[in-house]
Design an enzyme around this catalytic site. Sequence first.
Site, PDB file in Angstrom:
ATOM      1  N   GLY A 104       0.812  -1.210   0.000  1.00 53.66           N
ATOM      2  CA  GLY A 104       0.000   0.000   0.000  1.00 53.66           C
ATOM      3  C   GLY A 104       0.842   1.256   0.000  1.00 53.66           C
ATOM      4  O   GLY A 104       0.512   2.238  -0.670  1.00 53.66           O
ATOM      5  N   ARG A 132      -7.189  -2.996  -4.698  1.00 57.27           N
ATOM      6  CA  ARG A 132      -7.067  -2.078  -3.567  1.00 57.27           C
ATOM      7  C   ARG A 132      -7.339  -0.639  -4.029  1.00 57.27           C
ATOM      8  O   ARG A 132      -6.922  -0.224  -5.107  1.00 57.27           O
ATOM      9  CB  ARG A 132      -5.677  -2.205  -2.936  1.00 57.27           C
ATOM     10  CG  ARG A 132      -5.426  -3.618  -2.425  1.00 57.27           C
ATOM     11  CD  ARG A 132      -4.120  -3.738  -1.691  1.00 57.27           C
ATOM     12  NE  ARG A 132      -4.145  -3.006  -0.422  1.00 57.27           N
ATOM     13  CZ  ARG A 132      -3.104  -2.958   0.410  1.00 57.27           C
ATOM     14  NH1 ARG A 132      -1.977  -3.560   0.079  1.00 57.27           N
ATOM     15  NH2 ARG A 132      -3.191  -2.283   1.546  1.00 57.27           N
ATOM     16  N   GLU A 326      -4.091  -2.404  11.888  1.00 57.98           N
ATOM     17  CA  GLU A 326      -3.162  -3.461  11.461  1.00 57.98           C
ATOM     18  C   GLU A 326      -2.878  -4.463  12.575  1.00 57.98           C
ATOM     19  O   GLU A 326      -2.371  -5.554  12.319  1.00 57.98           O
ATOM     20  CB  GLU A 326      -1.859  -2.836  10.988  1.00 57.98           C
ATOM     21  CG  GLU A 326      -1.052  -2.145  12.064  1.00 57.98           C
ATOM     22  CD  GLU A 326       0.079  -1.308  11.489  1.00 57.98           C
ATOM     23  OE1 GLU A 326       1.206  -1.448  11.972  1.00 57.98           O
ATOM     24  OE2 GLU A 326      -0.176  -0.519  10.542  1.00 57.98           O
ATOM     25  N   HIS A 353      -7.620  -4.315   2.841  1.00 59.28           N
ATOM     26  CA  HIS A 353      -6.185  -4.438   3.050  1.00 59.28           C
ATOM     27  C   HIS A 353      -5.605  -5.526   2.150  1.00 59.28           C
ATOM     28  O   HIS A 353      -6.175  -5.847   1.107  1.00 59.28           O
ATOM     29  CB  HIS A 353      -5.898  -4.688   4.535  1.00 59.28           C
ATOM     30  CG  HIS A 353      -5.799  -3.437   5.342  1.00 59.28           C
ATOM     31  ND1 HIS A 353      -4.877  -3.239   6.337  1.00 59.28           N
ATOM     32  CD2 HIS A 353      -6.524  -2.293   5.283  1.00 59.28           C
ATOM     33  CE1 HIS A 353      -5.022  -2.036   6.858  1.00 59.28           C
ATOM     34  NE2 HIS A 353      -6.033  -1.442   6.241  1.00 59.28           N
ATOM     35  N   ARG A 398       0.141 -10.647   7.917  1.00 57.76           N
ATOM     36  CA  ARG A 398      -0.411 -10.634   9.271  1.00 57.76           C
ATOM     37  C   ARG A 398      -1.355 -11.822   9.515  1.00 57.76           C
ATOM     38  O   ARG A 398      -1.582 -12.202  10.657  1.00 57.76           O
ATOM     39  CB  ARG A 398      -1.097  -9.297   9.555  1.00 57.76           C
ATOM     40  CG  ARG A 398      -0.111  -8.128   9.432  1.00 57.76           C
ATOM     41  CD  ARG A 398      -0.436  -6.969  10.312  1.00 57.76           C
ATOM     42  NE  ARG A 398       0.379  -5.818   9.957  1.00 57.76           N
ATOM     43  CZ  ARG A 398       1.624  -5.597  10.381  1.00 57.76           C
ATOM     44  NH1 ARG A 398       2.203  -6.478  11.178  1.00 57.76           N
ATOM     45  NH2 ARG A 398       2.284  -4.523  10.002  1.00 57.76           N
TER      46      ARG A 398
END
Length: 438
Positions: A104, A132, A326, A353, A398
């Site tokens: 991003g 995105r 996040e 995301h 993540r």
Amino acid sequence: MTESSVHPALWPAPHATGAVDATVTVPGSKSVTNRALVLAALAAEPGWLRRPLRSRDTLLMAEALRSMGVGIEEGVGPDGSGEAWRVIPAGLHGPTTVDVGNAGTVMRFLPPVATLADGPVRFDGDPRSYERPLTGVIDALRVLGARIDDEGRGSLPMTVHGSGALDGGPVAIDASSSSQFVSALLLSAPRFNQGVEVRHTGARLPSMPHIRMTVDMLRAVGAQVDEPETGGEPNVWRVSHSALLGRDLTIEPDLSNAQPFLAAALVTGGRITVPDWPEHTTQPGDALREIFTAMGGSCELTERGLTFTGSGRIHGIDVDLGEVGELTPGIAAVAALADSPSTLSGVAHLRLHETDRLAALTKEINELGGDVTETADGLHIRPRPLHGGTFHTYDDHRMATAGSIIGLAVPGVEIENVATTAKTLPDFPQMWTGMLGA
């Protein structure tokens, strides 16, 4: 294409047999490294970045800037004290093509930079990058005088036709889907002929700590910024036209990447020390001290760093994560192992995301026996006994670390494509097994 690239190998997530007790040195912050690279590239003189993060996202940023003419030399600092990058500004130019991967920061921070290049700069990336949102940046740059060809998509791939300068001035955007829209415009604004005035007009602006980080870093290199935090108009940021200074900057450890290791202390009732944890920072990961303490741990911040200790119990939490979205995957993983339900709110933007993180967390935790439901802006998690199985990552770093947290407490969890952690945390598997003494 190899078989392993079609079906990435499953990584058996290590199961903890006792309390962890380790010191984990976390690499530099991705968010700080990529902002520092942009500001150094736009400066009027060379600068140094010490202890930068070397990961997929930061190497994509460095290579993109190099392709536009910026000199970035990787080596050791002027005093020989560890890794450092020397950034040498130069006249920006095209034609060139920038590979944003699925970063991003690269796909949003660099189009404003490209407007200052002499020639066209094409932006392309991973398939997910096409999904995105970029409309906030594209539309704003057009208002400020840029010519951009995106064939009406409002997303990648696209070409910015740089003319060597940009008028700048006032612009209104809806940045409710990503605070990076605001940061993207502010970072390049000192080089715009009229600077910029960015007015956010949409719903709640997520991830405000990242905008504060942008503002603080701009001021550190000599930019003049008027913003809401210092008495300015709400949801309005103004940056004046000015030259930027070359600085000698040491990159802080990435506190969000410290999350899985702190979670390990919470999950196993152990102790983790993260050296060089800053006393004052704009990184969202600093909120972990408060959040994980509320979930059953305790922490001590000293000159050595942060030591976090689990109590052997994990409590559910009702928390608004709008400013620190996040952190949601790791918190959800811990919450699935708690002794009471949790509600995580304020994170509807996570659907945009690296993957739809809310849907992905719900599916993967539930397939291990959990009870997670999506809400309009988050997750409700009711702890249940979990079992082993495959935890899919959707090419999201993540998600991989969230599955690894669960694996500490649940035997038989296998992480699909753990290599995706290289996006921001190289060597995660080795760091994880090292923490466990393996």
